[in-house]
Design a protein around this motif. Structure first.
Motif, mmCIF file in Angstrom:
data_model
loop_
_atom_site.group_PDB
_atom_site.id
_atom_site.type_symbol
_atom_site.label_atom_id
_atom_site.label_comp_id
_atom_site.label_asym_id
_atom_site.label_seq_id
_atom_site.Cartn_x
_atom_site.Cartn_y
_atom_site.Cartn_z
ATOM 1 N N PRO A 149 0.758 -1.264 0.099
ATOM 2 C CA PRO A 149 -0.100 -0.017 -0.068
ATOM 3 C C PRO A 149 0.663 1.302 -0.069
ATOM 4 C CG PRO A 149 0.229 -0.753 2.267
ATOM 5 C CD PRO A 149 1.046 -1.919 1.261
ATOM 6 N N GLY A 150 1.794 1.348 -1.014
ATOM 7 C CA GLY A 150 2.623 2.569 -1.284
ATOM 8 C C GLY A 150 3.097 2.706 -2.409
ATOM 9 N N PRO A 151 3.749 3.899 -2.736
ATOM 10 C CA PRO A 151 4.471 3.866 -4.169
ATOM 11 C C PRO A 151 5.763 3.324 -4.003
ATOM 12 C CG PRO A 151 4.608 5.975 -2.926
ATOM 13 C CD PRO A 151 3.760 5.290 -2.326
ATOM 14 N N ILE A 152 6.009 2.490 -5.191
ATOM 15 C CA ILE A 152 7.316 1.888 -5.211
ATOM 16 C C ILE A 152 8.303 2.900 -6.026
ATOM 17 C CG2 ILE A 152 8.399 -0.060 -6.114
ATOM 18 C CD1 ILE A 152 7.029 -0.492 -3.839
ATOM 19 N N ASP A 153 9.721 3.244 -5.583
ATOM 20 C CA ASP A 153 10.468 3.675 -6.422
ATOM 21 C C ASP A 153 11.015 2.982 -7.633
ATOM 22 O OD1 ASP A 153 13.126 4.706 -7.379
ATOM 23 O OD2 ASP A 153 12.984 6.314 -5.648
ATOM 24 N N VAL A 154 10.728 3.200 -8.806
ATOM 25 C CA VAL A 154 11.322 2.274 -9.689
ATOM 26 C C VAL A 154 12.794 2.125 -9.983
ATOM 27 C CG1 VAL A 154 8.988 2.873 -11.202
ATOM 28 C CG2 VAL A 154 11.104 4.171 -11.499
ATOM 29 N N GLU A 155 13.445 3.135 -9.503
ATOM 30 C CA GLU A 155 15.057 3.158 -9.707
ATOM 31 C C GLU A 155 15.719 1.981 -8.368
ATOM 32 O OE1 GLU A 155 16.938 6.907 -9.756
ATOM 33 O OE2 GLU A 155 16.078 7.364 -11.720
ATOM 34 N N THR A 156 15.252 2.133 -7.333
ATOM 35 C CA THR A 156 15.565 1.351 -6.246
ATOM 36 C C THR A 156 14.789 0.206 -5.755
ATOM 37 O OG1 THR A 156 14.506 2.701 -4.476
ATOM 38 C CG2 THR A 156 16.705 3.756 -5.380
ATOM 39 N N GLY A 157 13.641 0.168 -5.978
ATOM 40 C CA GLY A 157 12.681 -0.856 -5.597
ATOM 41 C C GLY A 157 12.160 -0.640 -4.298
ATOM 42 N N THR A 158 12.637 0.515 -3.553
ATOM 43 C CA THR A 158 12.119 0.669 -2.297
ATOM 44 C C THR A 158 10.871 1.400 -2.298
ATOM 45 O OG1 THR A 158 13.456 2.486 -2.150
ATOM 46 C CG2 THR A 158 14.522 0.435 -1.183
ATOM 47 N N LEU A 159 9.959 1.359 -1.098
ATOM 48 C CA LEU A 159 8.732 2.089 -0.960
ATOM 49 C C LEU A 159 9.440 3.458 -1.064
ATOM 50 C CD1 LEU A 159 7.042 -0.096 1.687
ATOM 51 C CD2 LEU A 159 6.215 0.790 -0.324
ATOM 52 N N GLY A 160 8.408 4.403 -1.772
ATOM 53 C CA GLY A 160 9.020 5.760 -2.070
ATOM 54 C C GLY A 160 8.176 6.741 -0.996
ATOM 55 N N SER A 161 7.562 6.370 -0.014
ATOM 56 C CA SER A 161 7.139 7.366 0.954
ATOM 57 C C SER A 161 7.025 6.598 2.282
ATOM 58 C CB SER A 161 5.676 7.642 0.523
ATOM 59 O OG SER A 161 5.127 8.528 1.552
ATOM 60 N N THR A 162 8.018 7.077 3.085
ATOM 61 C CA THR A 162 7.857 6.628 4.632
ATOM 62 C C THR A 162 6.761 6.911 5.379
ATOM 63 O OG1 THR A 162 9.317 8.394 5.352
ATOM 64 C CG2 THR A 162 10.218 6.254 4.515
ATOM 65 N N ALA A 163 6.026 8.075 4.957
ATOM 66 C CA ALA A 163 4.949 8.658 5.664
ATOM 67 C C ALA A 163 3.764 7.766 5.480
ATOM 68 C CB ALA A 163 4.325 9.888 5.092
ATOM 69 N N ILE A 164 3.664 6.719 4.427
ATOM 70 C CA ILE A 164 2.600 5.798 4.484
ATOM 71 C C ILE A 164 2.949 4.380 5.190
ATOM 72 C CG2 ILE A 164 1.482 4.404 2.628
ATOM 73 C CD1 ILE A 164 1.788 6.431 0.636
ATOM 74 N N LEU A 165 4.289 4.044 5.038
ATOM 75 C CA LEU A 165 4.490 2.842 5.750
ATOM 76 C C LEU A 165 5.798 3.132 6.479
ATOM 77 C CD1 LEU A 165 3.670 -0.174 2.958
ATOM 78 C CD2 LEU A 165 2.448 0.501 5.213
ATOM 79 N N PRO A 166 5.799 3.640 7.737
ATOM 80 C CA PRO A 166 7.089 4.011 8.242
ATOM 81 C C PRO A 166 7.993 2.945 8.680
ATOM 82 C CG PRO A 166 5.048 4.660 9.657
ATOM 83 C CD PRO A 166 4.482 4.337 8.535
ATOM 84 N N GLY A 167 7.292 1.788 8.992
ATOM 85 C CA GLY A 167 7.944 0.313 9.675
ATOM 86 C C GLY A 167 8.630 -0.007 8.300
ATOM 87 N N TRP A 168 8.472 0.252 7.052
ATOM 88 C CA TRP A 168 9.111 -0.372 6.049
ATOM 89 C C TRP A 168 10.144 0.702 5.318
ATOM 90 C CZ3 TRP A 168 6.277 -4.308 2.757
ATOM 91 C CH2 TRP A 168 5.516 -4.993 3.527
ATOM 92 N N SER A 169 10.595 1.663 6.196
ATOM 93 C CA SER A 169 11.416 2.552 5.595
ATOM 94 C C SER A 169 12.765 1.789 5.107
ATOM 95 C CB SER A 169 12.063 3.343 6.596
ATOM 96 O OG SER A 169 13.030 4.562 6.179
#
Length: 399
Positions: A149-169
């Motif tokens: 449930p959050g945007p994926i950074d296409v370059e790094t493959g990581t979640l693009g917004s820590t505000a949405i899923l802070p535990g997934w930073s």
């Protein structure tokens, strides 16, 4: 050795075209394969016979337009795909085969926001348990589709917004799950997967351009343009929840004021009704009460619909989609929410765009994202493995 332009390489290319067409559609008649690939009926017939003898496809009698036909689908033994959907409050996993049949599916409550490690532990356990129930070996897994449930950074493959899923930073969801399961993992955000699920199996069938609007703890959109998910260069296309409706409105978690999300998402809407309906109120209960005639809930649902319609009108003016599909639990409100959406679209969208737009509820309900995860694997996997696994006629296939 195959050389470009040789008969061998041309034949191989035609085999891959047929397999790809069947893989993406689930099943097609031979006439439909010919139309979608541009190959002649005779070529398709020969290729289907070869693929059937090699164990790659299955052919069953059917009818089309009142006439007898043959339906072609990938073999049920060719492999399985796995869909994993992380919602803010749930985990859902589905197992399917390459013929677009769901073999097993299960959902369980999960606080995804709390810990990524806990989420992946539970996902790994549930995937392995469901695969066991199918009786199919894990070596048959072709790939896993993963929704978050959050945007994926296409370059790094990581979640693009820590505000949405802070535990997934800093977490790379694809690498994390792939390391646990030992198979390729394709990842996308939940709205994109909802769009893909509805496009393949639900209310988006038959169109090449649509917007899937998911309203839950946030508001997002999955955009389909010319039959393909559009993600944008940074992977954040479709963040419709952060369209500004009121510059003096409530502060959004993104830091701006008056975003659509602050007028439509559950976390902002429920407090409007909790003083009169109790602190344990959920959006599912609001929808149920609205359908039963509760005036407060009906008013809030209608207001939410009008706000969503303003965002949809912006999409119409920019992208001119032919269909908008409303997903998430809010879609269960039916015309109580759809009519206000259409009203706002009619008011704020360019008339020519509004006239061509249909607004429909999702057909898949809460299953849209996990089925979209299955569809993601089916769209991303290559055809070489399937063809290379086929063996000549007269010998067992996929041993």
């Amino acid at each position: 050795m195959e050389t470009p332009g040789s008969q061998t390489s041309l034949h191989r290319a035609n085999l891959e075209r047929v397999v790809r067409a069947v893989r993406l559609a689930g099943s097609l008649t031979q006439a439909e394969i010919a139309r979608s690939t541009g190959l002649s009926a005779a070529t398709v017939s020969n290729i289907v016979r070869e693929l059937k003898d090699g164990g790659t496809v299955e052919v069953t009698p059917t009818s089309a337009g009142g006439r007898r036909a043959r339906s072609v689908s990938l073999s049920g033994d060719a492999g399985i795909v796995v869909g994993v959907d992380f919602g803010h409050t749930h985990l859902r996993v589905a197992i399917g085969n390459l013929a677009h049949q769901v073999l097993a599916e299960e959902s369980e409550p999960l606080d995804v926001d709390a810990s990524s490690a806990q989420g992946f532990d539970r996902a790994e356990q549930l995937v392995k348990r469901l695969i066991e129930t199918t009786g199919i070996g894990p070596d048959k897994i072709v790939g896993v589709g993963l929704g978050v449930p959050g945007p994926i950074d296409v370059e790094t493959g990581t979640l693009g917004s820590t505000a949405i899923l802070p535990g997934w930073s800093g977490i790379n969801p694809s690498e994390e799950l792939s390391g646990r399961l030992g198979v390729p993992v394709y990842v996308d955000n939940d709205a994109n997967l909802g769009a893909l699920g509805e496009l393949v199996w639900g209310s988006g069938r038959g169109v090449k351009d649509l917007a899937y609007i998911k309203v839950a703890s946030g508001v997002g959109a999955g955009l389909v343009i010319e039959g393909q998910i559009y993600r944008g260069p940074g992977g954040t296309a479709g963040e419709i929840g952060h369209i500004t409706l009121d510059e003096s409105g409530p502060v959004c978690r993104c830091g701006n004021r008056g975003c659509l999300e602050t007028f439509a998402a559950a976390r902002y809407v429920l407090p409007l009704l909790q003083p009169s309906h109790g602190p344990d109120l959920t959006m599912e209960r609001v929808v149920q009460l609205a359908r039963e005639g509760d005036p407060g809930c009906r008013r809030v649902i209608a207001d939410v619909g009008r706000h969503i319609g303003s965002g949809v009108a912006n999409l119409c003016n920019l992208l001119n989609p032919s269909r908008v599909v409303l997903g998430g639990g809010l879609a269960e409100a039916g015309e109580l929410v759809l009519a206000p959406i259409r009203e706002s679209v009619s008011r704020y969208a360019i008339p020519s765009a509004a006239r061509r737009l249909s607004v429909l509820p999702g057909a898949l309900g809460s299953r849209a994202e996990v089925l979209g995860a299955l569809a993601l694997v089916l769209s991303e996997m290559g055809d070489s493995t399937l063809l290379d696994s086929a063996v000549p006629a007269g010998t067992p296939a996929f041993t």
